[in-house]
Design a protein around this motif. Structure first.
Motif, PDB file in Angstrom:
ATOM      1  N   THR A   8       0.838  -1.205   0.000  1.00 57.53           N
ATOM      2  CA  THR A   8       0.000   0.000   0.000  1.00 57.53           C
ATOM      3  C   THR A   8       0.870   1.250   0.000  1.00 57.53           C
ATOM      4  O   THR A   8       0.619   2.212  -0.737  1.00 57.53           O
ATOM      5  N   ALA A   9       1.924   1.234   0.816  1.00 55.86           N
ATOM      6  CA  ALA A   9       2.833   2.382   0.891  1.00 55.86           C
ATOM      7  C   ALA A   9       3.578   2.583  -0.426  1.00 55.86           C
ATOM      8  O   ALA A   9       3.774   3.724  -0.867  1.00 55.86           O
ATOM      9  N   ILE A  10       3.994   1.484  -1.043  1.00 58.19           N
ATOM     10  CA  ILE A  10       4.690   1.590  -2.327  1.00 58.19           C
ATOM     11  C   ILE A  10       3.782   2.218  -3.371  1.00 58.19           C
ATOM     12  O   ILE A  10       4.184   3.129  -4.111  1.00 58.19           O
ATOM     13  N   ALA A  11       2.546   1.743  -3.432  1.00 53.75           N
ATOM     14  CA  ALA A  11       1.596   2.277  -4.417  1.00 53.75           C
ATOM     15  C   ALA A  11       1.338   3.757  -4.177  1.00 53.75           C
ATOM     16  O   ALA A  11       1.303   4.558  -5.130  1.00 53.75           O
ATOM     17  N   ARG A  12       1.172   4.160  -2.923  1.00 53.08           N
ATOM     18  CA  ARG A  12       0.901   5.561  -2.614  1.00 53.08           C
ATOM     19  C   ARG A  12       2.100   6.446  -2.954  1.00 53.08           C
ATOM     20  O   ARG A  12       1.933   7.571  -3.452  1.00 53.08           O
ATOM     21  N   GLN A  13       3.307   5.940  -2.673  1.00 54.25           N
ATOM     22  CA  GLN A  13       4.495   6.730  -2.971  1.00 54.25           C
ATOM     23  C   GLN A  13       4.649   6.942  -4.474  1.00 54.25           C
ATOM     24  O   GLN A  13       4.962   8.041  -4.932  1.00 54.25           O
ATOM     25  N   HIS A  14       4.400   5.909  -5.241  1.00 51.86           N
ATOM     26  CA  HIS A  14       4.489   6.040  -6.696  1.00 51.86           C
ATOM     27  C   HIS A  14       3.426   6.996  -7.222  1.00 51.86           C
ATOM     28  O   HIS A  14       3.681   7.774  -8.152  1.00 51.86           O
ATOM     29  N   GLU A  15       2.230   6.945  -6.653  1.00 52.33           N
ATOM     30  CA  GLU A  15       1.177   7.870  -7.055  1.00 52.33           C
ATOM     31  C   GLU A  15       1.586   9.308  -6.750  1.00 52.33           C
ATOM     32  O   GLU A  15       1.380  10.224  -7.559  1.00 52.33           O
ATOM     33  N   ALA A  16       2.176   9.523  -5.585  1.00 50.94           N
ATOM     34  CA  ALA A  16       2.617  10.864  -5.203  1.00 50.94           C
ATOM     35  C   ALA A  16       3.705  11.386  -6.131  1.00 50.94           C
ATOM     36  O   ALA A  16       3.795  12.592  -6.381  1.00 50.94           O
TER      37      ALA A  16
END
Length: 273
Positions: A71-79
């Motif tokens: 979840t954190a990886i996906a959010r960081q990439h989105e950011a």
């Protein structure tokens, strides 16, 4: 400490205090697969697994923590404006799963949380034939399929167009005999019997930290004997004649490396060279 890892409860109490990061470092150091595969593992460990999971005790790693990482990886990439693909997430999980399976074999774990972590299914793009209609559509719209393969006629046209290129023999092997680039780069004259029309694929060349490294083929099944047809044999004979000519022109500085595909000075050539 990691050289003497034991299962928790078997020997010194410190063996149960190994962190995920420590285990990943130990696991990477013991990998013997092709260097390109290990580089992929190392990249996943450095960019994702160690930063998110490294401080957790190996025996306390849970499925929920693995889910939280993704979840954190996906959010960081989105950011960052670079959405991560399901295929990338599945490759990261595959690296973690392989490392934890190794810990299970060592008796350090009894369960693999990465195997039970759910991710969106990664759909591999399906190859389509690069027909005249698809070429016309691409030229008109700029849109093309993720994976496109040439027709037999297009392959023949390409090989005919480069028939005088000094590396024609490599392109011929890749296009018509199915060799990977690293396998073609790693092919030696001792691996080929032109009279019998066979080539033994026993290694590949990979570039690692700026140096060429001979390593095993990508998978166990990749080590194989390849039949060479008449045109392929002719292409390799022509390559050998040209290499001898290059050696005569280059002079004393020529290195007789024994490889089929070489630089002008006889050194083996990178698969990207």
């Amino acid at each position: 400490m990691l050289a003497e890892l034991r299962a928790p409860g078997q020997g010194d109490a410190g063996s149960g205090l190994v962190t995920v990061g420590e285990w990943l470092a130990h696991w990477l150091a013991t990998r013997t697969r092709a260097s390109s595969t290990v580089r992929g593992y190392a990249s996943h460990v450095r960019l994702y697994l160690d930063p998110y999971l490294g401080t957790i005790l190996l025996t306390e790693l849970s499925v929920s923590q693995v889910h939280a990482m993704f979840t954190a990886i996906a959010r960081q990439h989105e950011a960052d404006g670079k959405p991560v693909t399901p295929a990338t997430l599945n490759r990261i999980r595959a690296t973690l799963r392989a490392a934890l399976n190794a810990a299970i074999r060592q008796g350090l774990l009894t369960d693999n949380p990465a195997s039970r972590a759910e991710l969106p299914a990664a759909r591999r793009p399906r190859a389509v034939v690069w027909t005249a209609a698809r070429v016309e559509y691409w030229q008109r719209t700029g849109e093309r399929p993720p994976v496109a393969v040439w027709t037999a006629a297009q392959t023949a046209e390409f090989l005919h167009a480069i028939r005088d290129h000094r590396l024609y023999a490599a392109f011929h092997l890749i296009a018509l005999r199915g060799l990977r680039r690293g396998e073609a780069a790693g092919l030696r004259w001792c691996d080929i019997d032109l009279d019998e029309g066979v080539a033994v694929i026993s290694q590949q060349l990979q570039q690692y930290d700026g140096y060429l490294t001979a390593c095993p083929p990508k998978t166990a099944r990749s080590a194989r004997v390849v039949a060479l047809d008449r045109t392929t044999v002719a292409a390799q004979r022509a390559r050998r004649r040209r290499q001898r000519q290059e050696r005569a022109v280059y002079g004393e500085g020529f290195r007789d490396s024994g490889y089929v595909i070489t630089c002008l000075n006889g050194d083996p050539m990178s698969r990207t060279g």
